[in-house]
Structure formats: C-alpha cells, structure tokens
Motif scaffolding. Structure first.
Motif, PDB file in Angstrom:
ATOM      1  N   UNK A  27      30.991  45.303  42.763  1.00 20.03           N
ATOM      2  CA  UNK A  27      30.155  44.763  43.836  1.00 20.03           C
ATOM      3  C   UNK A  27      30.958  43.793  44.689  1.00 20.03           C
ATOM      4  N   UNK A  28      30.256  42.878  45.364  1.00 17.54           N
ATOM      5  CA  UNK A  28      30.942  41.924  46.240  1.00 17.54           C
ATOM      6  C   UNK A  28      32.000  41.136  45.462  1.00 17.54           C
ATOM      7  N   UNK A  29      31.699  40.768  44.216  1.00 20.31           N
ATOM      8  CA  UNK A  29      32.663  40.014  43.438  1.00 20.31           C
ATOM      9  C   UNK A  29      33.791  40.896  42.923  1.00 20.31           C
ATOM     10  N   UNK A  30      33.454  41.924  42.155  1.00 24.55           N
ATOM     11  CA  UNK A  30      34.458  42.731  41.475  1.00 24.55           C
ATOM     12  C   UNK A  30      35.363  43.514  42.416  1.00 24.55           C
ATOM     13  N   UNK A  31      34.803  44.131  43.439  1.00 25.27           N
ATOM     14  CA  UNK A  31      35.630  44.937  44.351  1.00 25.27           C
ATOM     15  C   UNK A  31      36.611  44.034  45.095  1.00 25.27           C
ATOM     16  N   UNK A  32      36.133  42.847  45.516  1.00 19.39           N
ATOM     17  CA  UNK A  32      37.019  41.889  46.197  1.00 19.39           C
ATOM     18  C   UNK A  32      38.152  41.472  45.267  1.00 19.39           C
ATOM     19  N   UNK A  33      37.807  41.193  44.020  1.00 24.90           N
ATOM     20  CA  UNK A  33      38.789  40.706  43.069  1.00 24.90           C
ATOM     21  C   UNK A  33      39.830  41.779  42.764  1.00 24.90           C
ATOM     22  N   UNK A  34      39.364  43.018  42.557  1.00 29.22           N
ATOM     23  CA  UNK A  34      40.284  44.111  42.244  1.00 29.22           C
ATOM     24  C   UNK A  34      41.304  44.275  43.369  1.00 29.22           C
ATOM     25  N   UNK A  35      40.812  44.228  44.592  1.00 34.57           N
ATOM     26  CA  UNK A  35      41.683  44.401  45.742  1.00 34.57           C
ATOM     27  C   UNK A  35      42.711  43.270  45.835  1.00 34.57           C
ATOM     28  N   UNK A  36      42.243  42.035  45.655  1.00 33.43           N
ATOM     29  CA  UNK A  36      43.144  40.880  45.758  1.00 33.43           C
ATOM     30  C   UNK A  36      44.177  40.901  44.627  1.00 33.43           C
ATOM     31  N   UNK A  37      43.766  41.299  43.440  1.00 36.49           N
ATOM     32  CA  UNK A  37      44.708  41.372  42.317  1.00 36.49           C
ATOM     33  C   UNK A  37      45.776  42.427  42.577  1.00 36.49           C
ATOM     34  N   UNK A  38      45.342  43.544  43.131  1.00 35.30           N
ATOM     35  CA  UNK A  38      46.278  44.620  43.446  1.00 35.30           C
ATOM     36  C   UNK A  38      47.274  44.142  44.503  1.00 35.30           C
ATOM     37  N   UNK A  39      46.754  43.425  45.500  1.00 34.66           N
ATOM     38  CA  UNK A  39      47.637  42.923  46.559  1.00 34.66           C
ATOM     39  C   UNK A  39      48.605  41.871  46.034  1.00 34.66           C
ATOM     40  N   UNK A  40      48.263  41.268  44.907  1.00 34.26           N
ATOM     41  CA  UNK A  40      49.176  40.311  44.280  1.00 34.26           C
ATOM     42  C   UNK A  40      50.174  41.039  43.379  1.00 34.26           C
ATOM     43  N   UNK A  41      50.163  42.372  43.407  1.00 37.93           N
ATOM     44  CA  UNK A  41      51.181  43.136  42.710  1.00 37.93           C
ATOM     45  C   UNK A  41      50.841  43.513  41.274  1.00 37.93           C
ATOM     46  N   UNK A  42      49.582  43.358  40.881  1.00 39.97           N
ATOM     47  CA  UNK A  42      49.215  43.651  39.495  1.00 39.97           C
ATOM     48  C   UNK A  42      48.713  45.093  39.350  1.00 39.97           C
ATOM     49  N   UNK A  43      48.659  45.530  38.111  1.00 38.03           N
ATOM     50  CA  UNK A  43      48.170  46.854  37.768  1.00 38.03           C
ATOM     51  C   UNK A  43      46.664  46.703  37.500  1.00 38.03           C
ATOM     52  N   UNK A  44      45.827  47.251  38.377  1.00 41.05           N
ATOM     53  CA  UNK A  44      44.398  46.940  38.335  1.00 41.05           C
ATOM     54  C   UNK A  44      43.548  48.183  38.107  1.00 41.05           C
ATOM     55  N   UNK A  45      42.651  48.096  37.131  1.00 37.70           N
ATOM     56  CA  UNK A  45      41.638  49.131  36.927  1.00 37.70           C
ATOM     57  C   UNK A  45      40.267  48.531  37.210  1.00 37.70           C
TER      58      UNK A  45
END
Ligand SMILES: Cc1cc2nc3c(=O)[nH]c(=O)nc-3n(C[C@H](O)[C@H](O)[C@H](O)COP(=O)(O)OP(=O)(O)OC[C@H]3O[C@@H](n4cnc5c(N)ncnc54)[C@H](O)[C@@H]3O)c2cc1C
Lengths: 408, 95
Positions: A27-45
């Motif tokens: 949702x608003x929280x999780x999708x935002x977080x996943x995207x930001x984590x990915x942009x920080x170079x992490x491996x995100x599921x």
C-alpha cells in the motif's frame, strides 16, 4: 538500542552480496518503502496479497458518485521495472529465528531485515452483531473496493426521504478525518439527489479532527440534513442488528435505510502473527528507525504502527516509508540513523469544491512521535470560499502526485 | 549539511541511483505534495531541482507569514534555519 540490534543483525552474507529486505504489504507505506530500498541499492522483495492496489483516499468521493472506483486502482508494474521482486501472495507467518517470511503456498522468503506494512484489519469481535457477514448488509467501506461499491449502490437504491446512519469508532483508527469527510460527501449527495433524506452521524467521541471547520461548513452547506451525535449525547454505538439495519446506543436505537458502520480496528494480521503488536492491537516502534520495540530486525510502518502524534494516513505512511527505508539501508551498512522529521497533511472535501486541511510536523520524542510546537494546524476558520476551492484543487493534486510517487 | 553532502557523495559511488537516500530531516516528506518528476496539470508548484536560495527564501517568508499560502505557512513553521538550508540543498540537488 537500534545500533546494538543493527550490529547483531549484520550477517556475513552482507559482505559478499547485497542485503535482502522483504516488505510485506504494497500500500502507500509498503510500496513506497520497497521502491526507496531498491533505489538505495538493496535486494527487495515486496509481498502483496492483491494483484492491484485500491486506494482509500477519494473513495468517499466514489461513494457520493463523484468519481469512479477504477480511478483508485494502481498496479505494481513500475516497481517491477525498477527491480523490485513483487510476489502476489499473502504472507502467513514470520520465522523470527531463521529470518524468513512464510507465504501462503508454503514457500519461505529470507530477509536480513523485514518491513511490515499490512495496514489495518477491521475488528469483527468488538461490536456485538457486527462481523464479516454483517458487513455485507451494513458496509464499513473502510477498505476500498467491493465495500465502497456496496455502500454506493445502497445509497443509489435508497428512496428520497430515507435515513442514512454512519457510525464512527473511538481513537485510534485509520484516517481520523475520514468519517467526517464521508458524512459531508454523502450529505452533498443527498442534498443534490435526495433532498428529503437525512444523515445521522453517531460518534464514539466528543471531539474530532478539523471539528470546527467541518461543523461550520455543515451549518452553511447542509443545515437540517446532517446531524452529528457526539459521545456525550449518546453517539457511541454499542451493538448492531444487521438484519433490522438497527444501531443501538445507550440512549436508544437508530433504524437506518442505509447504515455505514466503521468498526474499531487493529494492525493487519501478519503484524500480530509476527509478534510485533502489543495488547492495544497496534505496533510499538522506535521513531528513529521504525524498528519494532518487540522484535529487533522487523520494522513496522503505516497504519499498523503506533505513531504517537502522527495520524494513520496515506500521507504519513508514504513519509514514514521513506524515513524507514533510509534507516534500514543505514543499519545494513552498520550506521546509526539520525533523528528524522516528518510531515503529515490530510485534505478533506466537505463538498466537491470545498476543501479543508490539517497539517503537522513531527519529531521523535522518547517512544513516540510528538508535534513540533508552533507548526501545523488546520486551514483558517474564516477563509473565503476561493481558498476552500483552492484546497479542493490541491487535494486532487496531492492524490495525483502521491500516487505517482508510490506507483507511477 | 556537510555531513549530508559527504553521505550523498559516498552513495553516488556506491549506488547508481540515490534518490530517496540520505535526505536531511523533513526533506523526504516534501515529495508527498511536490512532484519530483514535475507532473503537468498540477497547481502545486514544482520545487525539486530549483535553486536552493529560492527555496530558502520562500520557506523563510512562509514561516514569517510574509508570503501568501494555503498550507506552506503551517509546514514551514516546523523547521529551523539550519534545517531549511539542509532541505533546500538536498531538494535542489534532486533530479
Ligand atoms: C475512506 C477513507 C479515506 C481516506 N482518505 C485519506 C486521505 O484523504 N489522505 C490520506 O492521507 N489518507 C487517507 N486515508 C487513509 C489511508 O488510506 C491509509 O492511512 C493508508 O492506506 C495506510 O497505508 P498502509 O500502507 O499502512 O496500509 P494499506 O494502504 O492498507 O496497505 C496495506 C497493504 O498490505 C496488504 N497486505 C496486508 N496483509 C498482508 C499479508 N499478510 N500479505 C500480503 N499482503 C498483505 C494489503 O493487501 C494492502 O495492499 C483514507 C482512508 C479511508 C478508509
């Protein structure tokens, strides 16, 4: 505490490959977080039960016939294209020791850190007579989708001269001004389409968000049509009878043509299963990192978390997600994150061209978030209609911008 | 602010994309209303990539109640001069 937990959680694997972060809830929280984590170079599921997301903001406009439900639907294509692995399954358990999220099909997804953003569950054990089956007759419409449609259809089918009853729970719940925006827009619908009808707002509280602004607007826009019954005047609903469409209070019964019961709520089930919620049903967190106070290595953001002064809103979930992503990325590099500041703003429509807002700026204070003194507050009480129209426009802009930020 | 710049520089080497990373306190919340991508047909003005001096001047004027505002006056009052400078530098460096 966060620093110690961080070093304990750094795995040898991190030295070789990218750290793995799993986010549950898109949702608003999780999708935002996943995207930001990915942009920080992490491996995100990202683990999200539904194929698409249906947003709650502006769902009150759908109920009032001002907008189509499909305008609230968003997909995960953009997250996938940025390299987030999106898995459409329900997470059913968290194995804390081995650090794995268990999916409905039994598969396990390993993580170095886990972010839970499951939103809310409606409590079907809190209001006698109101359970999942009762909600098929007396919709809550507090999760957008079929319930939103159901309430809209019931209003459409109601004859002019009917009584609509909306019941509001005690704090805390998702979107503090939401029930009052909903009552306003239903009143707008009745005024323009079924003017002999009435709306009764049964409230388990005596005071509420943007109260003076709402009440001033109701007096001028919906006189005699919308009646607010506060707690002290018998507003608290104590039981419902779905078959009779009757809501009971200590002061008497209200029989409705259409009843919208917004029941008490708690953090989404997976938060409770993972052991990160306390007896309140919500999740205590460290306001610097959003790391659970109960289980190190698990972070909780959005509606499920106990935010202190920060309300449960889409705006806040998005802001929290970005701060949490930075903290998680920092912790995985063994850095102690700095204290953040967050903003929240909730716009509400009292009528299609009449918008009001409440804003706040927050900082960590002990276990919670506190208001930054002197900042925030509501739109002015005495603003001209041109300002209300401008804020209605900004409300729409906000929705377009934030949904593009999250899903676009 | 220099610390923030140092982290940004370090990240730029470590990760190809750094949007959303190492924002100073408050800065990542601004994008809830101000589109980072600069969307057409929205009335809320874009700020990302704007000169830091302009952002600082606007924020100070909002805080002092000297610039017409529907909401920015209420938001700007939550930030000190130092915080505004750090936010402005970061926002200005985005996109
Ligand atoms: C009528 C109404 C109007 C509102 N208006 C506004 C507004 O104008 N402005 C505003 O800021 N906020 C508004 N809100 C509040 C806003 O909708 C919520 O605060 C926001 O959605 C919270 O985001 P979240 O990410 O915490 O949870 P959600 O958005 O609910 O997302 C949770 C996601 O997690 C998924 N999920 C849950 N459990 C699991 C699991 N076990 N496995 C996999 N997936 C799972 C769900 O499917 C869901 O997609 C409104 C709410 C309502 C009801």
């Amino acid at each position: 505490m966060a620093g110690a937990a961080a070093s304990a959680l750094v795995r040898p694997a991190l030295a070789q490959g990218r750290a793995k972060v799993v986010v549950v809830g898109g949702g608003f929280g999780g999708a935002t977080c996943a995207r930001a984590l990915r942009r920080a170079g992490l491996d995100v599921t990202l683990v999200e039960a539904e194929a698409t997301y249906m947003a709650c903001p502006f769902s009150n406009a759908v109920i009032a016939g001002l907008r189509g439900l499909e305008e609230l639907r968003f997909g995960y294509g953009a997250l996938r294209r940025e390299g987030v692995a999106v898995v459409h399954q329900a997470a059913v358990a968290v194995e804390v020791e081995s650090r794995r999220v268990v999916l409905a099909d039994g598969a396990g997804v390993p993580y170095d850190r886990l972010v839970l953003a499951p939103g809310i569950d409606l409590r079907f054990d809190a209001l006698p007579g109101y359970d999942a089956r009762g909600a098929e007759t007396l919709p809550h419409a507090w999760k957008a989708g079929a319930q939103t449609e159901l309430l809209r259809r019931q209003l459409d089918a109601m004859e002019d001269g009917g009584t609509v009853v909306v019941s509001v729970p005690a704090n805390p719940y998702r979107c503090p001004p939401g029930p009052y925006e909903r009552a306003s827009l239903i009143a707008h619908y009745l005024k323009t389409r079924k003017p002999r009808s009435k709306l009764i707002l049964l409230d388990s509280k005596d005071s509420f968000s943007k109260q003076r602004l709402f009440q001033a607007a109701w007096a001028s826009l919906y006189p005699g049509l919308l009646e607010h019954v506060p707690l002290s005047a018998g507003g608290a609903v104590t039981a419902v009878d779905a078959a009779e469409r009757t809501l009971s209070t200590d002061f008497g019964d209200h029989r409705a043509s259409v009843a919208n019961v917004i029941p008490p709520q708690q953090a989404g089930r997976i938060a409770r299963v993972a052991g990160v919620s306390d007896r309140s049903g919500w999740c205590p967190i460290d306001p610097v990192t959003f790391e659970s106070r109960l289980r190190p290595g698990i972070h909780v953001i959005g509606d499920a978390a106990i935010g202190g002064a920060i309300p449960k809103s889409a705006f806040a979930a998005n802001a929290e997600a970005k701060v949490c992503a930075e903290a998680v990325a920092g912790l995985l590099r063994d850095e102690a994150p700095a204290a953040p500041k967050l903003i929240n703003t909730c716009y509400s429509l009292v009528a299609p061209d009449y918008g009001i807002s409440i804003a706040g700026v927050y900082r960590p204070a002990g276990d919670l978030f506190a208001d930054v003194e002197g900042a925030g507050g509501t739109s002015p009480l005495d603003a001209p209609l041109s300002v209300r129209a401008l804020e209605a426009r900004y409300a729409e802009d906000w929705f377009r911008i934030i949904t593009a930020d999250v899903f676009g | 602010m220099s610390a923030a710049h140092f982290v940004l520089a370090a990240l730029a080497v470590a990760a190809p994309s750094m949007a959303g990373a190492a924002a100073p306190p408050g800065a990542s919340s601004c994008a809830g209303c101000h589109s980072e991508a600069g969307r057409p047909n929205v009335a809320i003005p874009p700020i990302h990539g704007q000169p830091a001096a302009e952002i600082i001047a606007a924020m100070r004027a909002y805080r002092a109640g000297e610039r017409p505002a529907s909401v920015m006056d209420r938001i700007a009052k939550g930030f000190s001069d130092e915080e505004i400078q750090a936010i402005a530098a970061w926002i200005s460096a985005q996109r």
